[in-house]
Design a protein around this motif. Structure first.
Motif, PDB file in Angstrom:
ATOM      1  N   ALA A 282      61.785  40.971  26.789  1.00 24.20           N
ATOM      2  CA  ALA A 282      62.945  40.639  27.623  1.00 24.20           C
ATOM      3  C   ALA A 282      63.832  39.653  26.879  1.00 24.20           C
ATOM      4  CB  ALA A 282      62.501  40.037  28.954  1.00 24.20           C
ATOM      5  N   MET A 283      65.124  39.698  27.191  1.00 16.19           N
ATOM      6  CA  MET A 283      66.076  38.734  26.640  1.00 16.19           C
ATOM      7  C   MET A 283      67.166  38.477  27.663  1.00 16.19           C
ATOM      8  SD  MET A 283      68.398  40.989  23.997  1.00 16.19           S
ATOM      9  CE  MET A 283      69.865  39.964  24.231  1.00 16.19           C
ATOM     10  N   GLY A 289      82.371  37.993  32.495  1.00 13.80           N
ATOM     11  CA  GLY A 289      82.834  38.075  33.868  1.00 13.80           C
ATOM     12  C   GLY A 289      81.770  38.465  34.873  1.00 13.80           C
ATOM     13  N   GLN A 290      80.501  38.561  34.445  1.00 12.26           N
ATOM     14  CA  GLN A 290      79.443  38.955  35.360  1.00 12.26           C
ATOM     15  C   GLN A 290      78.303  37.944  35.321  1.00 12.26           C
ATOM     16  OE1 GLN A 290      78.105  42.987  35.151  1.00 12.26           O
ATOM     17  NE2 GLN A 290      80.132  43.829  34.683  1.00 12.26           N
ATOM     18  N   LYS A 291      77.418  38.063  36.291  1.00  8.93           N
ATOM     19  CA  LYS A 291      76.252  37.199  36.354  1.00  8.93           C
ATOM     20  C   LYS A 291      75.229  37.642  35.315  1.00  8.93           C
ATOM     21  CE  LYS A 291      72.763  35.494  39.599  1.00  8.93           C
ATOM     22  NZ  LYS A 291      72.226  35.600  40.985  1.00  8.93           N
ATOM     23  N   GLY A 292      74.686  36.688  34.559  1.00 11.84           N
ATOM     24  CA  GLY A 292      73.713  37.019  33.536  1.00 11.84           C
ATOM     25  C   GLY A 292      72.367  37.392  34.122  1.00 11.84           C
ATOM     26  N   GLY A 293      71.543  38.018  33.305  1.00 10.40           N
ATOM     27  CA  GLY A 293      70.209  38.420  33.743  1.00 10.40           C
ATOM     28  C   GLY A 293      69.349  38.794  32.555  1.00 10.40           C
ATOM     29  N   ASP A 298      66.034  47.296  24.956  1.00  4.34           N
ATOM     30  CA  ASP A 298      66.746  48.578  24.926  1.00  4.34           C
ATOM     31  C   ASP A 298      67.932  48.590  25.874  1.00  4.34           C
ATOM     32  OD1 ASP A 298      65.029  49.705  23.014  1.00  4.34           O
ATOM     33  OD2 ASP A 298      63.579  50.248  24.565  1.00  4.34           O
ATOM     34  N   GLY A 299      68.134  47.483  26.607  1.00  5.33           N
ATOM     35  CA  GLY A 299      69.307  47.376  27.467  1.00  5.33           C
ATOM     36  C   GLY A 299      69.077  47.655  28.929  1.00  5.33           C
ATOM     37  N   GLN A 300      67.819  47.858  29.370  1.00  6.93           N
ATOM     38  CA  GLN A 300      67.535  48.093  30.776  1.00  6.93           C
ATOM     39  C   GLN A 300      67.273  46.762  31.480  1.00  6.93           C
ATOM     40  OE1 GLN A 300      67.551  50.971  32.592  1.00  6.93           O
ATOM     41  NE2 GLN A 300      68.322  52.035  30.767  1.00  6.93           N
ATOM     42  N   SER A 301      67.894  46.564  32.635  1.00  7.67           N
ATOM     43  CA  SER A 301      67.713  45.328  33.380  1.00  7.67           C
ATOM     44  C   SER A 301      66.279  45.214  33.884  1.00  7.67           C
ATOM     45  CB  SER A 301      68.679  45.274  34.566  1.00  7.67           C
ATOM     46  OG  SER A 301      68.412  44.137  35.369  1.00  7.67           O
ATOM     47  N   GLU A 435      64.226  50.578  41.183  1.00  5.41           N
ATOM     48  CA  GLU A 435      65.130  50.897  40.081  1.00  5.41           C
ATOM     49  C   GLU A 435      65.691  49.650  39.407  1.00  5.41           C
ATOM     50  OE1 GLU A 435      67.589  50.232  43.691  1.00  5.41           O
ATOM     51  OE2 GLU A 435      65.723  51.279  43.222  1.00  5.41           O
ATOM     52  N   SER A 436      66.188  49.837  38.164  1.00  3.82           N
ATOM     53  CA  SER A 436      66.852  48.765  37.424  1.00  3.82           C
ATOM     54  C   SER A 436      68.198  49.271  36.940  1.00  3.82           C
ATOM     55  CB  SER A 436      66.001  48.317  36.228  1.00  3.82           C
ATOM     56  OG  SER A 436      65.815  49.384  35.319  1.00  3.82           O
ATOM     57  N   ILE A 437      69.078  48.339  36.536  1.00  4.07           N
ATOM     58  CA  ILE A 437      70.445  48.681  36.133  1.00  4.07           C
ATOM     59  C   ILE A 437      70.616  48.384  34.646  1.00  4.07           C
ATOM     60  CG2 ILE A 437      72.889  48.214  36.523  1.00  4.07           C
ATOM     61  CD1 ILE A 437      72.101  47.260  39.332  1.00  4.07           C
ATOM     62  N   PRO A 438      71.136  49.327  33.844  1.00  4.91           N
ATOM     63  CA  PRO A 438      71.297  49.092  32.406  1.00  4.91           C
ATOM     64  C   PRO A 438      72.561  48.300  32.087  1.00  4.91           C
ATOM     65  CG  PRO A 438      72.016  51.303  32.946  1.00  4.91           C
ATOM     66  CD  PRO A 438      71.493  50.703  34.225  1.00  4.91           C
ATOM     67  N   VAL A 439      72.654  47.832  30.824  1.00  2.00           N
ATOM     68  CA  VAL A 439      73.866  47.178  30.335  1.00  2.00           C
ATOM     69  C   VAL A 439      75.004  48.192  30.332  1.00  2.00           C
ATOM     70  CG1 VAL A 439      74.923  46.097  28.316  1.00  2.00           C
ATOM     71  CG2 VAL A 439      72.574  45.543  28.925  1.00  2.00           C
ATOM     72  N   SER A 440      76.216  47.736  30.686  1.00  2.00           N
ATOM     73  CA  SER A 440      77.364  48.647  30.719  1.00  2.00           C
ATOM     74  C   SER A 440      77.706  49.142  29.320  1.00  2.00           C
ATOM     75  CB  SER A 440      78.574  47.941  31.328  1.00  2.00           C
ATOM     76  OG  SER A 440      79.032  46.922  30.463  1.00  2.00           O
ATOM     77  N   GLN A 441      78.382  50.248  29.237  1.00  2.00           N
ATOM     78  CA  GLN A 441      78.743  50.834  27.950  1.00  2.00           C
ATOM     79  C   GLN A 441      79.660  49.902  27.157  1.00  2.00           C
ATOM     80  OE1 GLN A 441      77.286  53.681  27.083  1.00  2.00           O
ATOM     81  NE2 GLN A 441      78.144  53.519  25.026  1.00  2.00           N
TER      82      GLN A 441
END
Length: 470
Positions: A282-283, A289-293, A298-301, A435-441
């Motif tokens: 994890a990192m 402009g968004q809340k960090g997490g 690989d970019g999956q939240s 489910e989890s949310i990935p990093v935006s493109q």
């Protein structure tokens, strides 16, 4: 007389004696002049003669004279000189006026008096103790404050010259406060200063032998960092039941420093946890402009809809299975998970939702129902106290109450249930399937660059563990 065909060696000491005689000296000079004249008139013949002599080997013998003088021939001269020492009184007076400074550090205690604190710092200074007791700034910064690091500068007479202490208020992570006491010709003075904190990066790693906190304590990792790691992986690792001896971890985290002194652990920047042979990474990443997490590399939240447990740390005393009921004395399905913990241990909501019920209810005792989306409901029973009210919105991780033993409970524990459309489900399975949310493109390139740097940092942190093991 020197016979032809032989080579004589003359010690240098003897040569010096011979040269000291006028007749012999003149004879040697005449011989040297004759030889020089011979070299000038017949250079080729002389060179050939020397070469033949060297190559012949049988026509004569060569000897090398020792260049060292004969010790018995060297004259000895004794030199005596009177030395006048500097006046001892002047030296003693110079030492008397010389002074040195002492520097010491100590941590404050809640029951400290000015004398007790200064005594632990190696000082015996009634004037300094009186100033700390009467000065409002010094008194508020030092007395009744446990855990603050104090640094002093003192003279060789154990008298205070200056004192500094630093701390961070709970409402800020960007600045720290510094209280300074200094001795002046007119007496002691104090002042309060504010300065920016400096964030630095630290690497740490360790292996599990018994528990996460025991391992992080051994690796000298702050408890707040260990708690963050457990939170980060709470959706994929059950730290109550799934830890194995030999599991290992690496952590890259921030420390907030004041004047080079660490005051508080900051955020976990990246971490790796190998549990039962499976690697979890994890990192921290924040899109503009968004809340960090936290994301895997690989970019999956890693923030799932539900946490794996409603408590940070405890032990599971009864899982989602058939069991012999301790009060009803019959075998029946246990439709939730029981977590054993001391009374007062905080209980948190596993996901975002709205409080549907908060109060007392039969065998559940003090209980809270939280309604989530998709007809999901979580239940928290046997609470010693309730910290929310009906209709209140709560977020994932918000504290809603504390562990107790109310209702039908044989001891302090939390009974936790997860219901989908009214049907009981295994809470651990639900958390892992959420489910989890990935990093935006748009942020992919920046994320990839940060992930590469964190891979290097994690590898460096793990190398510390390997070096320690060796």
């Amino acid at each position: 007389m020197i016979h032809p065909g032989t080579v004589q060696t003359v010690p240098v000491g003897y040569l010096a004696v011979l040269l000291g005689r006028p007749a012999l000296k003149q004879s040697l000079i005449s011989t040297a002049v004759a030889l020089a004249d011979l070299v000038q008139r017949h250079p080729k013949r002389l060179t050939a003669a020397i070469a033949a002599l060297l190559l012949g080997g049988g026509g004569g013998a060569f000897a090398v004279a020792s260049l060292a003088p004969d010790a018995s021939q060297i004259p000895i001269r004794q030199v005596l000189e009177a030395v006048q020492p500097l006046p001892l009184q002047a030296q003693a007076e110079a030492l008397d006026v010389h002074s040195f400074k002492l520097f010491r550090s100590e941590t404050t205690r809640s029951n400290d008096t000015p004398e007790a604190l200064l005594r632990r710092l190696g000082l015996v200074d009634p004037a300094a103790a009186a100033f700390v007791r009467t000065d409002a700034t010094a008194r508020l910064a030092l007395l009744g404050r446990a855990g603050r690091n104090v640094t002093i500068e003192a003279n060789d007479r154990e008298e205070l010259l200056s004192l500094k202490t630093r701390w961070i208020n709970a409402d800020t992570d960007s600045h720290f406060h510094r209280m300074v006491i200094e001795k002046t010709p007119k007496g002691f003075v104090s002042r309060l200063e504010t300065a920016p904190l400096v964030a630095s990066t630290r690497l740490a790693s360790g292996s599990i032998r018994s528990s996460l906190f025991a391992a992080t304590d051994e690796a000298r990792i702050p408890d707040t960092i260990a708690t963050q790691v457990a939170e980060i992986f709470s959706g994929s690792i059950d730290f109550h039941r799934a830890l194995r001896k030999g599991d290992r971890f690496s952590i890259v985290y921030e420390t907030l420093e004041a004047d080079g002194e660490p005051l508080r652990a900051g955020r976990v920047l990246s971490t790796e946890f190998v549990n039962a042979g499976k690697t979890h990474q994890a990192m921290w990443f924040q899109e503009p402009g968004q809340k960090g997490g936290y994301y895997n590399l690989d970019g999956q939240s890693l923030r799932r809809a539900y946490l794996a447990s409603p408590m940070e740390f405890s032990r599971v005393t009864s899982g989602f299975k058939m069991r012999f009921h301790p009060i009803l004395q019959t075998w029946r399905a246990h439709l939730g998970v029981d977590y054993g913990a001391p009374v007062g241990t905080p209980v948190r909501s596993v996901g975002d939702g709205v409080v549907e019920f908060a109060g007392s209810q039969g065998g559940f005792g003090n209980v809270v129902y939280i309604k989530h989306r998709n007809q999901h409901t979580t239940v928290y029973a046997h609470l010693s106290r309730i910290g929310v009210r009906k209709g209140q919105s709560v977020g994932q991780g918000d504290q809603i109450g504390a562990v107790g033993a109310t209702g039908w409970a044989t001891g302090p524990h939390l009974h936790f249930e997860f219901r989908v459309n009214g049907q009981h489900q295994d809470p651990v399975a639900i958390a892992q399937q959420s489910e989890s949310i990935p990093v935006s493109q748009a942020a992919r390139a920046a994320f990839a660059q940060s992930a590469l740097a964190q891979r290097v940092n994690l590898a460096a942190a793990d190398s510390l563990r390997q070096a320690s093991a060796q």
